[in-house]
Each structure stands twice: as structure tokens, then as C-alpha cells.
Enzyme design. Structure first.
Site, PDB file in Angstrom:
ATOM      1  N   CYS A  89      33.215  46.899 -89.237  1.00 53.64           N
ATOM      2  CA  CYS A  89      32.217  47.173 -88.861  1.00 53.64           C
ATOM      3  C   CYS A  89      31.506  46.473 -87.552  1.00 53.64           C
ATOM      4  O   CYS A  89      30.871  46.803 -86.731  1.00 53.64           O
ATOM      5  CB  CYS A  89      31.026  46.999 -90.035  1.00 53.64           C
ATOM      6  SG  CYS A  89      31.230  45.429 -90.910  1.00 53.64           S
ATOM      7  N   HIS A 144      24.208  44.082 -89.304  1.00 54.03           N
ATOM      8  CA  HIS A 144      24.977  43.085 -88.401  1.00 54.03           C
ATOM      9  C   HIS A 144      24.362  42.893 -87.264  1.00 54.03           C
ATOM     10  O   HIS A 144      23.933  43.786 -86.492  1.00 54.03           O
ATOM     11  CB  HIS A 144      26.344  43.286 -88.484  1.00 54.03           C
ATOM     12  CG  HIS A 144      27.172  43.262 -89.668  1.00 54.03           C
ATOM     13  ND1 HIS A 144      26.500  42.946 -90.828  1.00 54.03           N
ATOM     14  CD2 HIS A 144      28.489  43.617 -89.880  1.00 54.03           C
ATOM     15  CE1 HIS A 144      27.510  42.969 -91.813  1.00 54.03           C
ATOM     16  NE2 HIS A 144      28.904  43.260 -91.242  1.00 54.03           N
TER      17      HIS A 144
END
Length: 349
Positions: free
Chosen positions: A142, A254
């Protein structure tokens, strides 16, 4: 109207889809996004381990009964979306592929295998063609994925020689148990109790942890090395990457502080123009309080990769700095897998 024209206007061809790991965080997001995007599925099968078989998961307005992966026959299934961990992928993805099913795998099991494409839909969709024979396509990590969605347009325009990145990664990237630990520790500390550490090596609540995954012999963690290996496989093997991966007490989303050096000169205004036009990117770059993306205010629950804080690097004549944020469960895993499936439907099935 000819018969051919009538056929072309007829019902869209539909495909049988299996979601492996349907009860997990990414599996839940896969089912949610399949329904949201009206994926042309004739049927969707939810698969998980024997202990989850018989439970129900949401698929749009419908409920799907979870089936036992170990008992499932992949023959007749067109695409299987795997998100159940590396050991599960290692065992069952080859079985699915041998049955003629395309596999899009979210684990790290196949990312570094020669001949298996590692794909970000907006960056290297042409690599999917490499999977015609082996049928397995790998989804990248990711943190790599969101970075490359933002950096690929810059690399195409000016070339990137080096990337220095520090990540600020949410606990959802470590799974449901990690989110539960953050919640428990936060509640304990707010009630003047001692937090218990089970999922993380040290307290995560009100803290940051400069370790994600195990340490390699070179002193970097495997999460940091994933960003090196995957950037070079997806974007350009000549790009030098230096990464520091940090876990932060955020549930979803994130963030990354990225510093890059380009081969050819490029201005901040040119970079902004490229990112405004880039698929999958949303620019949030006002030089004022709150004029930048954060996991909570922008990324969580959303599909784009958000970019802000773009500025020239004061220490390097061809350096740039920027801030990149995305939902690690949606874009960082589930959405990209479904975008790959959409490309398979459009060009390969």
C-alpha cells in the site's frame, strides 16, 4: 439495425468473481467497492477459512454466505481477488490459476517473482499482459502504491533519479488486531491504566514506532525494502530509493513525506499541472492552515491519492518535496485490485 449492432447493444457480458479473505478488512472493502462500481459480475462468491464458513458478509444491499475456501472449486470462476495472507495465497492462488482463473493477489507472496506482473492500475497497466499464461497478478504494498500513483507522472516527464521517503502508516495496515490494540491502549491510558502490548512490540497509543515488519540484514525493515524493490519493478529499475517506515496511532490512511531528485529540471508549477491531470490523484496544496491532505480529513474512506505540500528542495537544485496521503485499505489494496479486474474484463477476458 444489423444483428451485430443489436448484439453489441445487448446485455453486457458478466463474470464470476471470488473474493478470498472476504471477512477481513480488505475483503470487506473489496466487496463494498465491487458493489459501488457496479462491476459486471454474474455472481460473487465470498470465501474464507473453515471457521468463518457459514457467516454472512455485505455485498451492496445483499448478504453473501461465506463459503469454505478449502472446499471451493475455482473452475468456471473468471477472477479471484485474494486478500487472506501470504500462506493462503501460496497454497490456493496456483490452484485457482491452474483452473483457468485470473488471480489478483494482495499479499507479498508473488510480488518479487520474475514473470508475475506487479501492477498499479494508473502506472503500469500494460504489465497485466504478462499474466496471460500464469494467470497471477500481484498487487503492490500500500505504501508503494500511493507513492507511485503520485510520482509516475513526474517520472514520465522529467525522470526520477532518487527517492527518499518517510512513511506514517496507520494501524489498519497491520490488520484488525492492530486496530483493536490501539483502541484498547487508548482507552486504558485515558482511564489512567497501563496499556498492554500484544500486537506491537511497544505501546502504539500516543506513540510512533519506527519499525514495520521484520528487520533485514542491512538494518532496514522488510516494509522499507518493499518500497525499494517494488518501485524498481513497477516504475524503473534505475531509481534509487531510501525509505523509513513508521507506524503511527491512526486507524485508517497512510501518509508519506517524499523527497525526490529528478533527472531533468522541473518546476513546482509543472509538477502541480501534471498532478492535476493525473488519474487517481487529487491535489490539495494551498499554502495556508489546513490546506493540505491528512488521513482523517481526506483519505479515510476515499479513493484518490492526495498530494500537497509541494515545494522545491532547498538543498538540491533538482529536488522536490511533497506530502502524499491515501486510504491504505481502499486504494492501497482493494480498489487497485478491482481496477486490475476491470482491466482484465476490458482487455483480456
Amino acid at each position: 439495425m444489423s444483428q451485430e449492432e443489436q448484439d453489441n447493444r445487448g446485455e453486457q457480458r458478466r463474470f464470476k468473481i471470488a473474493v478470498v479473505g472476504a471477512t477481513g478488512a480488505v475483503g470487506t472493502a473489496l466487496l463494498e467497492i465491487l458493489a459501488e462500481r457496479s462491476f459486471p459480475a454474474s455472481s460473487v462468491v465470498a470465501l474464507a477459512s473453515e471457521r468463518s464458513a457459514g457467516s454472512e458478509v455485505d455485498y451492496g444491499r445483499r448478504k453473501l454466505k461465506v463459503q469454505d475456501l478449502d472446499q471451493y472449486d475455482f473452475r468456471g470462476t473468471d477472477i479471484a481477488l485474494f486478500s487472506a495472507g501470504g500462506s493462503t495465497s501460496a497454497k490456493y492462488a496456483p490452484i485457482a490459476a491452474a483452473a483457468g482463473c485470473y488471480v489478483v493477489d494482495n499479499s507479498s507472496e508473488f510480488r518479487y517473482v520474475d514473470g508475475i506482473p506487479l501492477v498499479v492500475a494508473e502506472v503500469n497497466p500494460e504489465a497485466i499482459a504478462q499474466a496471460r499464461d500464469g494467470k497471477i497478478i500481484a498487487n503492490p504494498n500500500c505504501s508503494t502504491m500511493q507513492m507511485l500513483v503520485a510520482l509516475a507522472p513526474i517520472h514520465r516527464q522529467a525522470g526520477i533519479a532518487r527517492i527518499n521517503v518517510a512513511t506514517y502508516q496507520s494501524v489498519s495496515g497491520a490488520g484488525r488486531s492492530a486496530m483493536e490494540e490501539l483502541g484498547r491502549q487508548t482507552a486504558a491510558l485515558l482511564n489512567f491504566q497501563s496499556p498492554q502490548c500484544e500486537r506491537f512490540p511497544v505501546q502504539i497509543a500516543f506513540n510512533v514506532i519506527p519499525q514495520i515488519d521484520r528487520f533485514e540484514d542491512n538494518g532496514y525493515t522488510r516494509e522499507e525494502m518493499k518500497m525499494v524493490w517494488e518501485t524498481q519493478k513497477i516504475l524503473d529499475p534505475n531509481i534509487k530509493v531510501n525509505a523509513t517506515a513508521v507506524r503511527v496511532p491512526v486507524f485508517y490512511g497512510h501518509a508519506e513525506a517524499v523527497h525526490l531528485e529528478t533527472v531533468a529540471p522541473i518546476s513546482v508549477d509543472q509538477v502541480r499541472a501534471l498532478l492535476v491531470a493525473a488519474p487517481g490523484v487529487e491535489l490539495v496544496d494551498q499554502r495556508e492552515p489546513g490546506g493540505y491532505p491528512t488521513p482523517v480529513t481526506h483519505a479515510a474512506g476515499a479513493d484518490p491519492v492526495y498530494v500537497g505540500r509541494i515545494r522545491a528542495d532547498l538543498s538540491h537544485s533538482q529536488g522536490l518535496s511533497m506530502w502524499i496521503v491515501a486510504d491504505n485499505i481502499r486504494k492501497g489494496a482493494a480498489l487497485n485490485a478491482i481496477q486490475i479486474a476491470e482491466l482484465l474484463v476490458e482487455h483480456y477476458l
